[in-house]
Structure formats: C-alpha cells, structure tokens
Design a protein around this motif. Structure first.
Motif, mmCIF file in Angstrom:
data_model
loop_
_atom_site.group_PDB
_atom_site.id
_atom_site.type_symbol
_atom_site.label_atom_id
_atom_site.label_comp_id
_atom_site.label_asym_id
_atom_site.label_seq_id
_atom_site.Cartn_x
_atom_site.Cartn_y
_atom_site.Cartn_z
ATOM 1 N N TYR A 168 -53.479 -21.706 -56.797
ATOM 2 C CA TYR A 168 -54.893 -21.958 -56.469
ATOM 3 C C TYR A 168 -55.228 -23.449 -56.558
ATOM 4 N N GLU A 169 -54.291 -24.204 -57.130
ATOM 5 C CA GLU A 169 -54.482 -25.653 -57.278
ATOM 6 C C GLU A 169 -55.804 -25.976 -57.960
ATOM 7 N N ASN A 170 -56.115 -25.146 -58.968
ATOM 8 C CA ASN A 170 -57.371 -25.384 -59.699
ATOM 9 C C ASN A 170 -57.202 -25.220 -61.210
ATOM 10 N N GLU A 171 -55.937 -25.160 -61.665
ATOM 11 C CA GLU A 171 -55.750 -24.948 -63.117
ATOM 12 C C GLU A 171 -56.434 -26.057 -63.923
ATOM 13 N N GLY A 172 -56.400 -27.285 -63.392
ATOM 14 C CA GLY A 172 -57.000 -28.411 -64.110
ATOM 15 C C GLY A 172 -58.508 -28.261 -64.252
ATOM 16 N N ILE A 173 -59.177 -27.941 -63.144
ATOM 17 C CA ILE A 173 -60.647 -27.846 -63.233
ATOM 18 C C ILE A 173 -61.081 -26.566 -63.956
ATOM 19 N N VAL A 174 -60.244 -25.546 -63.879
ATOM 20 C CA VAL A 174 -60.548 -24.332 -64.653
ATOM 21 C C VAL A 174 -60.483 -24.659 -66.147
ATOM 22 N N ALA A 175 -59.402 -25.352 -66.548
ATOM 23 C CA ALA A 175 -59.272 -25.706 -67.972
ATOM 24 C C ALA A 175 -60.409 -26.632 -68.399
ATOM 25 N N GLU A 176 -60.779 -27.557 -67.509
ATOM 26 C CA GLU A 176 -61.887 -28.471 -67.826
ATOM 27 C C GLU A 176 -63.187 -27.676 -68.029
ATOM 28 N N GLY A 177 -63.399 -26.691 -67.158
ATOM 29 C CA GLY A 177 -64.606 -25.858 -67.267
ATOM 30 C C GLY A 177 -64.613 -25.030 -68.544
ATOM 31 N N VAL A 178 -63.430 -24.538 -68.935
ATOM 32 C CA VAL A 178 -63.324 -23.767 -70.179
ATOM 33 C C VAL A 178 -63.591 -24.685 -71.367
ATOM 34 N N ALA A 179 -62.949 -25.877 -71.359
ATOM 35 C CA ALA A 179 -63.110 -26.804 -72.491
ATOM 36 C C ALA A 179 -64.579 -27.200 -72.643
ATOM 37 N N ARG A 180 -65.268 -27.407 -71.491
ATOM 38 C CA ARG A 180 -66.687 -27.781 -71.547
ATOM 39 C C ARG A 180 -67.503 -26.644 -72.170
ATOM 40 N N ALA A 181 -67.200 -25.416 -71.781
ATOM 41 C CA ALA A 181 -67.936 -24.264 -72.332
ATOM 42 C C ALA A 181 -67.744 -24.167 -73.841
ATOM 43 N N VAL A 182 -66.517 -24.407 -74.286
ATOM 44 C CA VAL A 182 -66.248 -24.345 -75.739
ATOM 45 C C VAL A 182 -67.000 -25.476 -76.434
ATOM 46 N N ASP A 183 -66.932 -26.705 -75.850
ATOM 47 C CA ASP A 183 -67.645 -27.854 -76.442
ATOM 48 C C ASP A 183 -69.143 -27.577 -76.538
ATOM 49 N N GLU A 184 -69.680 -26.902 -75.516
ATOM 50 C CA GLU A 184 -71.132 -26.640 -75.502
ATOM 51 C C GLU A 184 -71.505 -25.435 -76.367
ATOM 52 N N GLY A 185 -70.499 -24.789 -76.977
ATOM 53 C CA GLY A 185 -70.776 -23.702 -77.933
ATOM 54 C C GLY A 185 -71.017 -22.348 -77.287
ATOM 55 N N HIS A 186 -70.591 -22.177 -76.010
ATOM 56 C CA HIS A 186 -70.818 -20.879 -75.353
ATOM 57 C C HIS A 186 -69.821 -19.812 -75.803
ATOM 58 N N ALA A 187 -68.670 -20.247 -76.300
ATOM 59 C CA ALA A 187 -67.657 -19.298 -76.805
ATOM 60 C C ALA A 187 -66.689 -20.066 -77.677
ATOM 61 N N ALA A 188 -66.028 -19.328 -78.561
ATOM 62 C CA ALA A 188 -64.936 -19.953 -79.325
ATOM 63 C C ALA A 188 -63.674 -19.856 -78.465
ATOM 64 N N ARG A 189 -62.843 -20.862 -78.525
ATOM 65 C CA ARG A 189 -61.624 -20.868 -77.692
ATOM 66 C C ARG A 189 -60.823 -19.575 -77.860
ATOM 67 N N GLU A 190 -60.716 -19.081 -79.114
ATOM 68 C CA GLU A 190 -59.853 -17.914 -79.348
ATOM 69 C C GLU A 190 -60.428 -16.601 -78.790
ATOM 70 N N GLU A 191 -61.686 -16.626 -78.365
ATOM 71 C CA GLU A 191 -62.261 -15.418 -77.736
ATOM 72 C C GLU A 191 -61.857 -15.308 -76.270
ATOM 73 N N LEU A 192 -61.317 -16.399 -75.699
ATOM 74 C CA LEU A 192 -61.114 -16.462 -74.248
ATOM 75 C C LEU A 192 -59.684 -16.110 -73.851
ATOM 76 N N VAL A 193 -59.562 -15.441 -72.730
ATOM 77 C CA VAL A 193 -58.240 -15.143 -72.167
ATOM 78 C C VAL A 193 -58.145 -15.891 -70.834
ATOM 79 N N VAL A 194 -57.499 -17.043 -70.885
ATOM 80 C CA VAL A 194 -57.352 -17.873 -69.687
ATOM 81 C C VAL A 194 -55.969 -17.585 -69.100
ATOM 82 N N THR A 195 -55.976 -17.312 -67.811
ATOM 83 C CA THR A 195 -54.781 -16.782 -67.140
ATOM 84 C C THR A 195 -54.280 -17.725 -66.058
ATOM 85 N N SER A 196 -52.949 -17.807 -65.891
ATOM 86 C CA SER A 196 -52.396 -18.431 -64.686
ATOM 87 C C SER A 196 -51.168 -17.634 -64.235
#
Ligand SMILES: NC(=O)C1=CN([C@@H]2O[C@H](COP(=O)(O)OP(=O)(O)OC[C@H]3O[C@@H](n4cnc5c(N)ncnc54)[C@H](OP(=O)(O)O)[C@@H]3O)[C@@H](O)[C@H]2O)C=CC1
Ligand SMILES: O=C(O)C(=O)[C@@H](O)[C@H](O)C(=O)CO
Length: 276
Positions: free
Chosen positions: A43-71
């Motif tokens: 999908y050539e979007n792993e980088g922006i997906v990870a960036e979007g996840v990291a931003r969500a964690v930084d903003e307090g929307h979820a804890a990293r360990e609650e998320l299942v990020v897939t590739s």
C-alpha cells in the motif's frame, strides 16, 4: 499486548490512503475508537500509517499496547531472505510505533510456491521480536494445512474477501475450526451496488441504521472482524458504531443469501490468483 491475539469487533482498512494528510485519517479513526489498523508493504503507506498511530498515542486517544497495527509481505518479496528483509523494511518504515503487532503473508501465490519459506521467515521475525503476531491473508484450507504440516505453526489470523455478495462462509468455518481469527476485507463491497441492494436497505431500515452499518453488523454477527476503509471521520464513526447493531438470525441469513459464486469483487480466486 497479551500473548494471545485479541481482535476488536471492527478495524480500519487503509488501502488507497496515501500521504501525510491521509495519515490524519488513521489518527481520527483511533480518536473515535478504532484499535485495529490494517496496512501492507504494497500500500506504500506504512510510514504515514505509523505516523498517524504515533500521533494518536501522543494525543492520548489510545495507549500503544491497546492497538493492533498490521502489515503484510507481498509476493515480490517471498522466500526466506527476501521476506525477512521485507519485514525489516516494514519495521523501519513503522519505527515510530515499535514492533508491528500483526504481520501477514498478503496472498498465497500458489504457482510461485514460496509461501511456506515465507512463513518460516515470519516465524523467525516473530522470534526476533520484529513482529508480535503472524498470520496470513487470502489463504485457502489447503494452504493453511501445508503451513501447519511443514512448520507446525498455525496463523493467528486469516484476512479474506468477505461481504454479502461473497460471504466465504466455508473459509470462515475452516478458520474457526483451526482457532484462526478471520478478518474481512472489502467488507462493504467497496461501497458499490451492494449498499443499494433492497435486502440490505430493508435490514438497515428495520434497525434505523445505514446500509453500511447493516452490512458491518452482519460480519460481526458471523464472528468476523471487518476492516472497512474510510478517510472520513464521520463515516469511520458510523462504521465503528455498527458493532452495537444486533441482527436477528433471519436477517443474517437473508444477507448471506445475497452471495453468489462469481461474487468476488475482482475475481481474485486465491487458488489461481498471483499478486506480486
Ligand atoms: N488482504 C487483501 O488482499 C486485501 C485487503 N484489503 C484491506 O481491507 C480494507 C477494506 O477494503 P476496501 O477494499 O478498502 O473496501 P471497503 O469495503 O472497506 O470500502 C471502502 C470504500 O467505501 C467507502 N465507505 C466507507 N464507509 C462508508 C460508509 N459508511 N458508507 C458509504 N461508503 C463508505 C470508502 O470511502 P471514504 O473513504 O470516502 O469513506 C471507500 O470508498 C482495505 O482498505 C485494506 O486495508 C482490501 C483488499 C484486499
Ligand atoms: O488491496 C489489497 O490488499 C490487495 O491485495 C489488492 O489485490 C486489491 O484487492 C486490489 O484490488 C488491487 O487492484
């Protein structure tokens, strides 16, 4: 993350999300409650997906360990060495979020006949801590049986095409019989004619929900985790809310009856289809 993988009722697809602006859709999805995010090397979007996840964690929307990020590893990188390099490349692209939670073989590509070697590479990647859980996508029973026979390791997940035009019920039953969790791709039929089908409309009307919600509730009722893609925060919230819509057995059966043998969206039969 616990040792065993748990999937939420509904996840987010990201096919065709591209660029930093689209990465914001991943953040908004986590903000509205998504905990499972799909992606793929292709999908050539792993980088922006990870960036979007990291931003969500930084903003307090979820804890990293609650998320299942897939590739997923594509056919052009099959084989023991190439697949390990692909996982390392995916992990580098996703560096901001640490180890990838779930890594899949994208298609079995049976004519290529390298999916068992590729599976061994994923087992190694998991042992090395590059990924937490491993699975497959578009695998038929014969492909899964071969993985088990030759490696002794079953996939945690099989992500397959499923929607009311192609319910794929037998594959889902097979996965369940082997303790494999099933995810459904293109779960709302890529928003095509399915959403205007009169049977879908009737189920939706009976529950006061949208056609997409009726279809997503059908997946949930069948014990499958659909991963609808949406870049709109409003539709993301709409889709996620379908997890609370409870269909009757008759409604589930009526939607399943919309299936037809040639119902695959693009005719991609994993017995013969090869994707590089
Ligand atoms: N493993 C595999 O081989 C495959 C995996 N996948 C994965 O599955 C995910 C989902 O499948 P995908 O093919 O994207 O198709 P979907 O069935 O998820 O449909 C996505 C389309 O539906 C629209 N949409 C989303 N929500 C709604 C709604 N509530 N009402 C009306 N339209 C809506 C989206 O537009 P908008 O964004 O504007 O809301 C988009 O155009 C992919 O994104 C990918 O992650 C997909 C194909 C193959
Ligand atoms: O989107 C994916 O994950 C795929 O595997 C593609 O095959 C997708 O289904 C597609 O339609 C590409 O043309």
């Amino acid at each position: 993350m616990s040792k065993n993988l748990h999937l939420p009722a509904i996840g987010l697809g990201t096919y065709n999300l591209r660029g930093r602006e689209d990465g914001r859709a991943v953040t908004s999805a986590i903000a509205v409650g998504y905990r499972l995010i799909d992606s793929a090397f292709s999908y050539e979007n792993e980088g922006i997906v990870a960036e979007g996840v990291a931003r969500a964690v930084d903003e307090g929307h979820a804890a990293r360990e609650e998320l299942v990020v897939t590739s997923k590893v594509p056919g052009r990188h099959f084989g023991r060495d190439r697949a390990l390099w692909a996982v390392e490349e995916s992990a580098a692209r996703m560096r901001p979020i640490g180890p990838i939670d779930l890594y899949l073989i994208h298609w079995p590509n049976p004519a290529q006949d390298l999916y068992v070697d590729t599976w061994r590479a994923l087992i190694e990647a998991r042992e090395q801590g590059l990924v937490r859980h491993i699975g497959v996508s578009n695998f038929l029973p014969e492909h899964i049986a071969r993985l088990e026979d030759e490696s002794g390791v079953l996939p945690a997940v099989n992500q397959i095409e499923s929607h009311p035009r192609f319910p794929n019920t037998e594959q889902i039953a097979y996965d369940a019989s082997r303790g494999i969790l099933t995810e459904a791709w293109s779960p709302i039929g890529r928003s095509g004619e399915l959403l205007t089908d009169p049977v879908v409309a009737a189920v939706a009307q009976a529950h006061g929900v949208t056609p997409a919600q009726a279809v997503l509730a059908w997946h949930v009722a069948r014990g499958v985790t659909p991963i609808p893609k949406s870049s709109s925060p409003q539709r993301q919230a709409e889709n996620l809310a379908a997890a609370d819509v409870v269909l009757t057995a008759e409604e589930v059966a009526a939607l399943t009856a919309l299936g037809r043998p040639d119902g695959r969206l693009k005719g991609q039969d994993p017995a013969v289809y090869e994707e590089m």
